[in-house]
Write an enzyme that holds these catalytic residues in place. Structure first.
Site, PDB file in Angstrom:
ATOM      1  N   THR A  19       0.824  -1.211   0.000  1.00 11.30           N
ATOM      2  CA  THR A  19       0.000   0.000   0.000  1.00 11.30           C
ATOM      3  C   THR A  19       0.855   1.257   0.000  1.00 11.30           C
ATOM      4  O   THR A  19       0.450   2.295  -0.531  1.00 11.30           O
ATOM      5  CB  THR A  19      -0.928  -0.017   1.233  1.00 11.30           C
ATOM      6  OG1 THR A  19      -1.811  -1.109   1.087  1.00 11.30           O
ATOM      7  CG2 THR A  19      -1.727   1.258   1.383  1.00 11.30           C
ATOM      8  N   THR A  94       1.644  -4.237   4.267  1.00  9.46           N
ATOM      9  CA  THR A  94       1.482  -4.515   5.702  1.00  9.46           C
ATOM     10  C   THR A  94       1.004  -5.941   5.982  1.00  9.46           C
ATOM     11  O   THR A  94       1.226  -6.463   7.068  1.00  9.46           O
ATOM     12  CB  THR A  94       0.468  -3.534   6.334  1.00  9.46           C
ATOM     13  OG1 THR A  94      -0.780  -3.659   5.640  1.00  9.46           O
ATOM     14  CG2 THR A  94       0.958  -2.108   6.290  1.00  9.46           C
TER      15      THR A  94
END
Ligand code: ASP
Length: 312
Positions: A19, A94
């Site tokens: 991300t 993540t």
């Protein structure tokens, strides 16, 4: 030679996607779009820093693969061996960051800092957290105080054994459980709270063989109503090891335990971890499967994988 000035110490940034390199709105974005040069250029405070960068992969880390891990371990080992390099930063998604951190910790356990960082919001978000995380990660990687594999997010430096993503969406998504963070980054300065991570590493040579030949280790969850047939079916696929993500203090449903014992009788290593996010499994009742201790099921899988690779 390395300089003592933070700005002059060379940091290599290896990018893998996630991300932090995503583009779109906070939910409907696509991870792994923005190249590493653009990520660095978006952080003006990195301007004076001595940096090199390299794109190792460009993936959503839910799709992290052993191939990428192998390539990453090689590139990290290569740069660590350069005397002029003070430390490394790895940008990552993540979702599996904690697995990659644990893998690199056990494979390399470097004395120089290797800092994984990520973001919960894409680069295009109003709340983009990537730029600050990247700046903090470079600060830790350049710091003479820092060492070992760590994860830097939201002002905290986490150790590779403890770090976990515990929140799927909020900005403060990572924790180190009862151990707490290794250090904090406050106003660009490190405040060290406990010892930097180190272990007896297995060495990069262990993971250089063809990835198709890496042992297959599966993770199976124990839960109400689970049927041990799941384990039998997985064993029938030819896996070489199993980790049961148990409940509570590493307890395993009787049906799953019976199947796990059948797998053990066929010579497969079977360990039990706990799905509880905090704390380690304590003790071992008679006849219990070997305990993964403080490791989550996904990290226990890596530990078993590296162990089995020694025997290959
Ligand atoms: N799915 C993304 C990834 O892990 C999530 C993120 O980076 O926050 O690559």
């Amino acid at each position: 030679m390395q300089s003592n000035s933070l700005e002059e110490r060379l940091v290599v940034i290896l990018a893998t996607g996630g991300t932090i390199a995503g583009s779109g709105d906070d939910v409907g974005y696509v991870a792994g779009q923005v190249g590493v040069k653009e990520l660095v250029a978006a952080v003006p405070a990195l301007g004076p820093r001595r940096l090199e960068s390299e794109q190792v992969a460009q993936v959503d880390s839910k799709d992290m693969s052993h191939e990428i891990w192998q390539a990453l371990a090689q590139r990290v080992a290569h740069h660590l061996a350069r005397p002029e390099v003070a430390g490394l930063v790895i940008t990552h998604g993540t979702d599996t960051l904690e697995e990659t951190a644990y893998f690199l910790h056990r494979v390399l356990s470097p004395t120089k800092p290797v800092v994984l960082t990520a973001a919960m919001r894409p680069a295009t978000s109003l709340q983009a957290d990537g730029p600050q995380n990247l700046l903090d990660a470079v600060t830790v990687a350049a710091s003479p105080q820092a060492s070992g594999v760590t994860a830097v997010l939201n002002g905290r430096v986490h150790g590779p054994v403890e770090v976990r993503k515990h929140q799927p969406f909020m900005l403060d998504a990572f924790e180190s459980g009862e151990a707490g963070p290794v250090a904090l980054i406050q106003e660009g300065r490190l405040r060290v709270l406990r010892a930097w991570p180190s272990c007896e590493a297995v060495g990069v040579a262990r993971v250089l063989g063809p990835v198709a030949g890496w042992p297959s280790v599966a993770v199976v969850a124990s839960h109400a109503g689970v049927d041990g047939a799941v384990v039998d079916a997985i064993v029938a696929t030819g896996v070489q090891g199993l980790v049961i993500e148990g409940t509570g203090n590493g307890t395993v449903h009787a049906s799953l335990l019976a199947a796990a014992q059948r797998a053990q009788a066929r010579g497969l290593p079977v360990w039990r971890a706990t799905r509880c996010p905090g704390g380690a499994i304590v003790g071992a009742p008679d006849g219990a499967l070997p305990s993964a201790g403080e490791l989550s099921a996904s990290k226990a899988r890596i530990e078993m994988l590296l162990g089995l690779m020694a025997a290959v």
